[in-house]
Design a protein around this motif. Structure first.
Motif, PDB file in Angstrom:
ATOM      1  N   GLY A  24     -90.037  -2.564  78.941  1.00  0.00           N
ATOM      2  CA  GLY A  24     -89.424  -2.523  77.622  1.00  0.00           C
ATOM      3  C   GLY A  24     -88.331  -3.567  77.471  1.00  0.00           C
ATOM      4  O   GLY A  24     -88.169  -4.157  76.415  1.00  0.00           O
ATOM      5  N   THR A  25     -87.581  -3.781  78.548  1.00  0.00           N
ATOM      6  CA  THR A  25     -86.511  -4.787  78.527  1.00  0.00           C
ATOM      7  C   THR A  25     -86.502  -5.546  79.849  1.00  0.00           C
ATOM      8  O   THR A  25     -86.964  -5.045  80.878  1.00  0.00           O
ATOM      9  N   LEU A  26     -85.945  -6.753  79.811  1.00  0.00           N
ATOM     10  CA  LEU A  26     -85.748  -7.564  81.016  1.00  0.00           C
ATOM     11  C   LEU A  26     -84.464  -8.352  80.815  1.00  0.00           C
ATOM     12  O   LEU A  26     -84.259  -8.940  79.749  1.00  0.00           O
ATOM     13  N   SER A  27     -83.621  -8.381  81.817  1.00  0.00           N
ATOM     14  CA  SER A  27     -82.338  -9.069  81.641  1.00  0.00           C
ATOM     15  C   SER A  27     -82.457 -10.516  82.053  1.00  0.00           C
ATOM     16  O   SER A  27     -82.408 -10.859  83.218  1.00  0.00           O
ATOM     17  N   ARG A  28     -82.660 -11.348  81.060  1.00  0.00           N
ATOM     18  CA  ARG A  28     -82.716 -12.779  81.323  1.00  0.00           C
ATOM     19  C   ARG A  28     -81.776 -13.494  80.367  1.00  0.00           C
ATOM     20  O   ARG A  28     -82.142 -13.821  79.259  1.00  0.00           O
ATOM     21  N   PRO A  29     -80.526 -13.724  80.797  1.00  0.00           N
ATOM     22  CA  PRO A  29     -79.574 -14.399  79.905  1.00  0.00           C
ATOM     23  C   PRO A  29     -79.926 -15.876  79.741  1.00  0.00           C
ATOM     24  O   PRO A  29     -80.640 -16.444  80.566  1.00  0.00           O
ATOM     25  N   LYS A  30     -79.422 -16.458  78.677  1.00  0.00           N
ATOM     26  CA  LYS A  30     -79.602 -17.885  78.437  1.00  0.00           C
ATOM     27  C   LYS A  30     -78.947 -18.657  79.579  1.00  0.00           C
ATOM     28  O   LYS A  30     -77.856 -18.311  80.030  1.00  0.00           O
ATOM     29  N   ALA A  31     -79.619 -19.715  80.040  1.00  0.00           N
ATOM     30  CA  ALA A  31     -79.157 -20.421  81.243  1.00  0.00           C
ATOM     31  C   ALA A  31     -77.867 -21.197  81.022  1.00  0.00           C
ATOM     32  O   ALA A  31     -77.174 -21.533  81.984  1.00  0.00           O
ATOM     33  N   GLN A  79     -84.475   4.909  71.136  1.00  0.00           N
ATOM     34  CA  GLN A  79     -85.821   5.210  70.643  1.00  0.00           C
ATOM     35  C   GLN A  79     -86.569   3.890  70.474  1.00  0.00           C
ATOM     36  O   GLN A  79     -85.981   2.897  70.055  1.00  0.00           O
ATOM     37  N   VAL A  80     -87.847   3.880  70.809  1.00  0.00           N
ATOM     38  CA  VAL A  80     -88.612   2.620  70.775  1.00  0.00           C
ATOM     39  C   VAL A  80     -89.968   2.800  70.098  1.00  0.00           C
ATOM     40  O   VAL A  80     -90.511   3.906  70.028  1.00  0.00           O
ATOM     41  N   ARG A  81     -90.485   1.671  69.619  1.00  0.00           N
ATOM     42  CA  ARG A  81     -91.804   1.598  69.005  1.00  0.00           C
ATOM     43  C   ARG A  81     -92.476   0.314  69.441  1.00  0.00           C
ATOM     44  O   ARG A  81     -91.797  -0.676  69.700  1.00  0.00           O
ATOM     45  N   GLY A  82     -93.801   0.297  69.458  1.00  0.00           N
ATOM     46  CA  GLY A  82     -94.467  -0.954  69.781  1.00  0.00           C
ATOM     47  C   GLY A  82     -95.905  -0.737  70.187  1.00  0.00           C
ATOM     48  O   GLY A  82     -96.324   0.403  70.426  1.00  0.00           O
ATOM     49  N   PRO A  83     -96.663  -1.833  70.274  1.00  0.00           N
ATOM     50  CA  PRO A  83     -98.106  -1.705  70.519  1.00  0.00           C
ATOM     51  C   PRO A  83     -98.450  -1.248  71.936  1.00  0.00           C
ATOM     52  O   PRO A  83     -99.599  -0.926  72.187  1.00  0.00           O
ATOM     53  N   LYS A 119     -89.762  -2.659  69.462  1.00  0.00           N
ATOM     54  CA  LYS A 119     -88.736  -2.373  68.464  1.00  0.00           C
ATOM     55  C   LYS A 119     -87.877  -1.228  68.982  1.00  0.00           C
ATOM     56  O   LYS A 119     -88.398  -0.277  69.565  1.00  0.00           O
ATOM     57  N   ALA A 120     -86.572  -1.332  68.761  1.00  0.00           N
ATOM     58  CA  ALA A 120     -85.667  -0.342  69.351  1.00  0.00           C
ATOM     59  C   ALA A 120     -84.607   0.077  68.357  1.00  0.00           C
ATOM     60  O   ALA A 120     -84.219  -0.691  67.475  1.00  0.00           O
ATOM     61  N   ARG A 121     -84.139   1.323  68.504  1.00  0.00           N
ATOM     62  CA  ARG A 121     -82.972   1.766  67.745  1.00  0.00           C
ATOM     63  C   ARG A 121     -82.205   2.785  68.584  1.00  0.00           C
ATOM     64  O   ARG A 121     -82.761   3.425  69.487  1.00  0.00           O
ATOM     65  N   ILE A 122     -80.909   2.890  68.286  1.00  0.00           N
ATOM     66  CA  ILE A 122     -80.025   3.833  68.969  1.00  0.00           C
ATOM     67  C   ILE A 122     -79.660   4.901  67.944  1.00  0.00           C
ATOM     68  O   ILE A 122     -79.179   4.576  66.859  1.00  0.00           O
TER      69      ILE A 122
END
Lengths: 544, 544
Positions: B335-342, B386-390, B364-367
């Motif tokens: 659902g998520t991956l932590s990849r900050p801008k270099a 809460q999340v939504r997606g294919p 898609k996510a909401r809190i």
């Protein structure tokens, strides 16, 4: 057994909403005569909402077609995002088509609105009275008063129209299989044919373009999109970049080597995409001018076959890998990309880079010979390339074109073979192949070898009638500036070192210019016509 | 307006056929007691065809469920590819579930066939009589004669079954929304619940995992898949790697630091994925043993929150970026991956790396707070994610679970906030949050700070009843080997430097071991139960 997954649709509005929030800091830079003009993805999302409201106010409430007549710039990007997201269909008009063709496609698509850039008003103005369905013309850049509306059309100022609108829009849930955007082929025979991309096909294509084995686009990129947004959707770059938060550098009308070199130096893009001629021109320009391409991690070349010499030169002179790509309007467009495995020996990598590349995961391909037999992927069995996939067209808009398909596969009209590693090597367009004494000669191969000769600037090879062999190759050549025409026997010796003797042309014509199609490809139809009308001065080495 | 695109389905068989031809040279390496055992993707494709034929011969002719009871190895990979591609449904049984749960899920899914590894026969044998629908047991590794079939079941030797079959299979065209694979949650309350992944969801998830902003997997990778194939589909690695021709390194049952260090040194993987405890163990092992992790370009950590200390240590000691991920069985799982801008400052990058990461483009996510109000992404407003997606489940298999959904969104049961840049920071599981005097204390935050103390090896913090504050935190701690129990006041001072004073626990318990769930997460339910039963020796700093 049904899955339990959500029936979530793949939509452009998802790309718009995601990119303008999660990647709100990414930037679209448009080059202007005064230098760069910048807008963040966050602000772009707000303006896209305003544009959608404005179009609603002009009566765009369903799947009407909204055309653009624009260069690559941030306003064009707003149209790319707003029009499909609101449920309408984006139709970027190819400004380089012949006037009759622009008229045909605008009327065939039944465009209701056209958005136009100030610099393109002179081109659009005479066409407007010939557009039968357009009701509104929206002019960007504050130049609305320089356009005269024909009877029945209203002219609007883009900024004034947007300024009155809210910056949020309740984007509708659109069926992913409905039309999102249209593009017409620039077919050299017959009328242009329309392809309707779906939300789904664009979404999948964008993902694929961002995959490591695609163009590997990420939020750390700044992508110079030289390939026009009116030509095969700028190879999918606008949507792909917005999806992952890669910044975009848009060259507007400044496609000449000098401004390109300036914007590259100023904005330091990490990736660029363009046809080979752009890179040849920039390379030629670099002889006498400083060109700093050190910011590029790679350069994507497609649209027509990239000469191996250019690939080698970019590697050796600039340290840049050219990623050779193949695709068509009908394939969204990316079908292949040449990305060899990094641990292969350098020369093997180079060989693979000169091919059109490996098929993307979603693209199924087969090679079919004249008799309809599927050919093995053995690196030599030649036939027509046929493809299938979720972002490949299965028909044309409002046209019956059964000849273009074969049992559910798209006939590409491209001829070539596939290596065992899945790399495609195109040898010709089906209609350009030279059939000499029952054997085939690849016009592209002869051209590439000619380009390796130090005197040759451009080369186009076509088949011409021959009483003994049915057809023989004729090489038309533009010689580099300041260099005398080379001796034909010298050129033949040069080629004989590189290909079978019977494939070496005996007919040569030195010309000032090689005719190009509206999208910049070698126009071999016109060369053949010039030859048959006796307009070319042909030297025949066997008769001299 | 319909698009003209082909109605091409997204199918596992496409991944199988593409990977086994275009990427036929990529390799699956299975670690064994004797070292590495290798098979090419090309040969794997042939064996997948043989397995499909074999399963057809056992009566699998529709969407029956075929279970696996296997480690990560190449035979499991064959099952992953063959079973969905033939139109059946893959059901990897989680070998670490409690026996009653394994029985429940096998019967609930109505598994017809089970494929089992020799080393897991002792675990499976006693369960077989309790399986009510299984008809065939297929044993890999030539150990079929060590398994006793209960009445009504037939035992087969995997290799003998395959050897008789053709190496090509005419894979059916399957509707992309039909079930491809099943996985059950290991819910600590009630029966496990089943999720049915579709061909479409797996295909999209695989693409996303390979995107530059996903795990960036390409044909230049060799992926060490430590996370089990029986747990959340090994985070999607098997299909993703096969799609792009990334080689796979499968550790089988050798998940201890010593063999892991050996296989990493021998096979030089470029990427690995596992829960935090695997990396902590490997790091601890490295104190007295050589561990060469120089081949990794990154390491993906998920399954439970990764302590920031581990992220810092990997960067400083090994030069490796940990990519923190969040997901659930219900989300395919990434659902998520932590990849900050270099180009961010290093310390800002580090901060973002400690979060769960940015949502993937398709998620898609909401809190949502307790009152049902959507919270802003301001980096502080806390609520349930809460999340939504294919590739996110919208229901559970054969179970009514309306509580798990909110107006089409999946309720994750995770609590946290989202930063303006779209990075998710989870603070707790909803049921583990400590509600002290009307304010919330994040148990995970206290644990992470405790882990920064030099004496603390493991920590689990739970809420326990308190007469004055309703609930207060209790910290259970495993002290590092050879170090005496630290003073409670010293621990409190350590925490007081890092968090608000009222959040600092007064209750501490030093324990030999922290109970874990079947999938290795801290079992806070059991800790709370031990406490309420008076089994923990609690030191209360306020009472001493």
């Amino acid at each position: 057994m049904r899955s339990t997954m959500m029936p979530e649709q793949l939509n452009i509005s998802t790309i718009l909403q995601f990119g303008s929030t999660v990647h709100s800091d990414a930037v679209v830079t448009t080059w202007t005569a005064e230098g760069p003009r910048k807008i963040s993805f966050g602000d772009l999302g707000k303006r896209a909402a305003q544009l959608a409201h404005a179009l609603r106010s002009l009566g765009i409430d369903g799947d009407q077609r909204v055309a653009t007549f624009q260069w690559n710039n941030s306003e064009h990007m707003e149209a790319y995002l707003a029009i499909p997201s609101m449920g309408a269909v984006l139709h970027p008009l190819n400004i380089r088509l012949f006037p009759d063709q622009v008229e045909f496609v605008a009327n065939h698509a039944e465009d209701k609105v056209v958005i136009v850039d100030p610099s393109l008003i002179p081109l659009l103005q005479p066409l407007l009275p010939r557009f039968s369905t357009v009701e509104h013309v929206i002019v960007t850049g504050g130049a609305a008063d320089t356009l005269e509306a024909p009877e029945g059309m209203t002219v609007h100022d883009y900024e004034a129209l947007l300024a009155a609108q809210p910056t949020e829009f309740d984007w509708p849930e659109v069926d992913e299989n409905s039309g999102a955007a249209m593009a017409y082929t620039s077919g050299t025979t017959g009328d242009p044919k329309g392809v309707v991309y779906s939300h789904r096909s664009i979404y999948l294509h964008s993902m694929q373009v961002c995959m490591s084995d695609g163009m590997d686009i990420s939020l750390d990129d700044n992508v110079l999109a030289i390939v026009p947004m009116f030509h095969a959707m700028s190879w999918g770059l606008p949507y792909a970049a917005f999806m992952v938060g890669a910044s975009l550098l848009m060259p507007e009308r400044f496609l000449q080597p000098e401004p390109l070199a300036a914007m590259i130096a100023s904005e330091r893009p990490t990736l660029a995409a363009a046809v080979p001629t752009i890179w040849m021109a920039l390379d030629a320009y670099s002889v006498d001018h400083p060109v700093d391409m050190s910011s590029f991690r790679a350069v994507v070349v497609g649209g027509s076959s990239c000469p191996p010499e250019l690939i080698r030169k970019f590697k050796e002179h600039y340290g840049i890998n050219i990623i050779h790509a193949w695709g068509m309007t009908e394939t969204s467009p990316i079908g292949t990309l040449s990305r060899p495995k990094a641990d292969l020996p350098e020369e093997k990598q180079f060989q693979l880079r000169t091919t059109q590349g490996r098929f993307l995961a979603g693209v199924k391909a087969r090679i079919v010979d004249d008799a309809g037999n599927e050919q093995p992927w053995d690196g030599e069995s030649v036939g027509e390339l046929q493809v299938r996939g979720p972002w490949i067209t299965g028909s044309y808009y409002k046209v019956d074109a059964t000849d273009s398909f074969d049992d559910g596969w798209l006939r590409t009209g491209d001829v070539g073979y596939v290596r065992p590693e899945g790399f495609l090597q195109l040898t010709d367009r089906a209609k350009d192949i030279i059939k000499s004494g029952g054997e085939w000669i690849s016009s592209v191969e002869v051209e590439n070898y000619l380009l390796e000769h130090p005197a040759v600037a451009e080369a186009a090879v076509v088949g011409v009638p021959d009483p003994k062999w049915d057809e023989r190759p004729l090489a038309t050549i533009v010689v580099k500036e300041g260099i005398p025409d080379p001796d034909v026997e010298e050129l033949r010796a040069h080629l004989a070192e590189r290909m079978a003797k019977w494939q070496v042309p005996e007919r040569f014509a030195f010309v000032d210019e090689i005719p190009k199609t509206s999208v910049g490809k070698l126009d071999k139809k016109r060369i053949r016509a010039s030859h048959s009308e006796g307009q070319l001065e042909v030297i025949n080495a066997l008769e001299s």
